[in-house]
Structure formats: structure tokens, C-alpha cells
Motif scaffolding. Sequence first.
Motif, mmCIF file in Angstrom:
data_model
loop_
_atom_site.group_PDB
_atom_site.id
_atom_site.type_symbol
_atom_site.label_atom_id
_atom_site.label_comp_id
_atom_site.label_asym_id
_atom_site.label_seq_id
_atom_site.Cartn_x
_atom_site.Cartn_y
_atom_site.Cartn_z
ATOM 1 N N ALA A 50 0.804 -1.229 -0.146
ATOM 2 C CA ALA A 50 -0.127 -0.051 0.129
ATOM 3 C C ALA A 50 0.931 1.331 -0.073
ATOM 4 O O ALA A 50 0.438 2.157 -0.525
ATOM 5 C CB ALA A 50 -1.016 0.084 1.256
ATOM 6 N N SER A 51 2.108 1.219 0.560
ATOM 7 C CA SER A 51 2.941 2.380 0.619
ATOM 8 C C SER A 51 3.566 2.589 -0.646
ATOM 9 O O SER A 51 4.037 3.804 -0.817
ATOM 10 C CB SER A 51 3.801 2.200 1.598
ATOM 11 N N LEU A 52 3.311 1.767 -1.671
ATOM 12 C CA LEU A 52 3.722 1.876 -2.905
ATOM 13 C C LEU A 52 2.675 2.496 -4.090
ATOM 14 O O LEU A 52 3.277 2.784 -4.966
ATOM 15 C CB LEU A 52 4.416 0.711 -3.696
ATOM 16 N N LEU A 53 1.717 2.520 -3.550
ATOM 17 C CA LEU A 53 0.356 3.144 -4.311
ATOM 18 C C LEU A 53 0.632 4.482 -4.405
ATOM 19 O O LEU A 53 1.141 5.221 -3.421
ATOM 20 C CB LEU A 53 -0.831 2.856 -3.622
ATOM 21 N N ASP A 54 0.434 5.030 -5.819
ATOM 22 C CA ASP A 54 0.429 6.492 -5.825
ATOM 23 C C ASP A 54 -0.731 7.305 -5.069
ATOM 24 O O ASP A 54 -1.827 6.305 -4.306
ATOM 25 C CB ASP A 54 0.087 6.879 -7.402
ATOM 26 N N TYR B 5 -7.384 -1.650 -10.967
ATOM 27 C CA TYR B 5 -6.341 -0.606 -11.631
ATOM 28 C C TYR B 5 -5.004 -1.762 -11.739
ATOM 29 O O TYR B 5 -3.885 -1.258 -11.153
ATOM 30 C CB TYR B 5 -6.099 0.460 -10.914
ATOM 31 N N PRO B 6 -4.860 -2.794 -12.466
ATOM 32 C CA PRO B 6 -3.959 -3.721 -12.515
ATOM 33 C C PRO B 6 -2.529 -3.102 -12.769
ATOM 34 O O PRO B 6 -1.554 -3.222 -12.223
ATOM 35 C CB PRO B 6 -4.309 -4.942 -13.367
ATOM 36 N N THR B 7 -2.633 -2.375 -13.955
ATOM 37 C CA THR B 7 -1.236 -1.446 -14.514
ATOM 38 C C THR B 7 -0.711 -0.955 -13.735
ATOM 39 O O THR B 7 0.309 -0.647 -13.530
ATOM 40 C CB THR B 7 -1.679 -1.184 -15.880
ATOM 41 N N ALA B 8 -1.981 -0.067 -13.363
ATOM 42 C CA ALA B 8 -1.263 1.439 -12.211
ATOM 43 C C ALA B 8 -0.635 0.787 -10.905
ATOM 44 O O ALA B 8 0.140 1.137 -10.286
ATOM 45 C CB ALA B 8 -2.290 2.309 -12.244
ATOM 46 N N SER C 262 2.644 -1.418 -11.473
ATOM 47 C CA SER C 262 3.806 -0.876 -12.059
ATOM 48 C C SER C 262 4.905 -0.572 -11.195
ATOM 49 O O SER C 262 5.890 -0.170 -11.597
ATOM 50 C CB SER C 262 3.263 0.256 -13.086
ATOM 51 N N ARG C 263 4.074 -0.217 -10.023
ATOM 52 C CA ARG C 263 5.186 0.525 -8.953
ATOM 53 C C ARG C 263 6.117 -0.545 -8.276
ATOM 54 O O ARG C 263 6.914 -0.134 -7.459
ATOM 55 C CB ARG C 263 4.194 1.328 -7.615
ATOM 56 N N LEU C 264 5.797 -1.756 -8.612
ATOM 57 C CA LEU C 264 6.428 -2.766 -7.989
ATOM 58 C C LEU C 264 7.828 -3.223 -8.784
ATOM 59 O O LEU C 264 8.850 -3.712 -7.940
ATOM 60 C CB LEU C 264 5.738 -4.291 -8.112
#
Length: 61
Positions: free
Chosen positions: A11-15, A52-55, A58-60
Motif C-alpha cells: 500500500a505504501s507503493l501506491l500512488d 487498476y492492475p497496470t497502475a 507498475s510500482r513494483l
Amino acid sequence: MSSHPIVTDFASLLDENLREAWEERAAVMQFEAGIPRDLAEALALLLVIRQYPTAALSRLV
């Protein structure tokens, strides 16, 4: 009960927008459905990834 470390780390990686969506879904599940907070956060994270799989993923990388 606090969330599992994997949930909080991801969750900390989510925009900002996805994090807001995650928090909103978790709160609804917790307060409207009576689901414990830690489970609500995990389920909400799965919902955000599914919607929102791509968004979200993508942060991983």
C-alpha cells in the motif's frame, strides 16, 4: 489489529489516488460490513489491484 506487513508495504507503493481508493474501500468494508480492519485492508488491496492492475502493479518494478 494491524495489517500484515505485506499489505502495508504494498500500500505504501501506491500512488496518491490508488492509496485513497484503497483506504476508502477498506473503511467501507470495516464500518459497513463489520470486517476486521486487517482483513478489510487486505481485501481492499486486492480490489484495487483487480480494478487498476497496470497502475497498481507498475510500482513494483
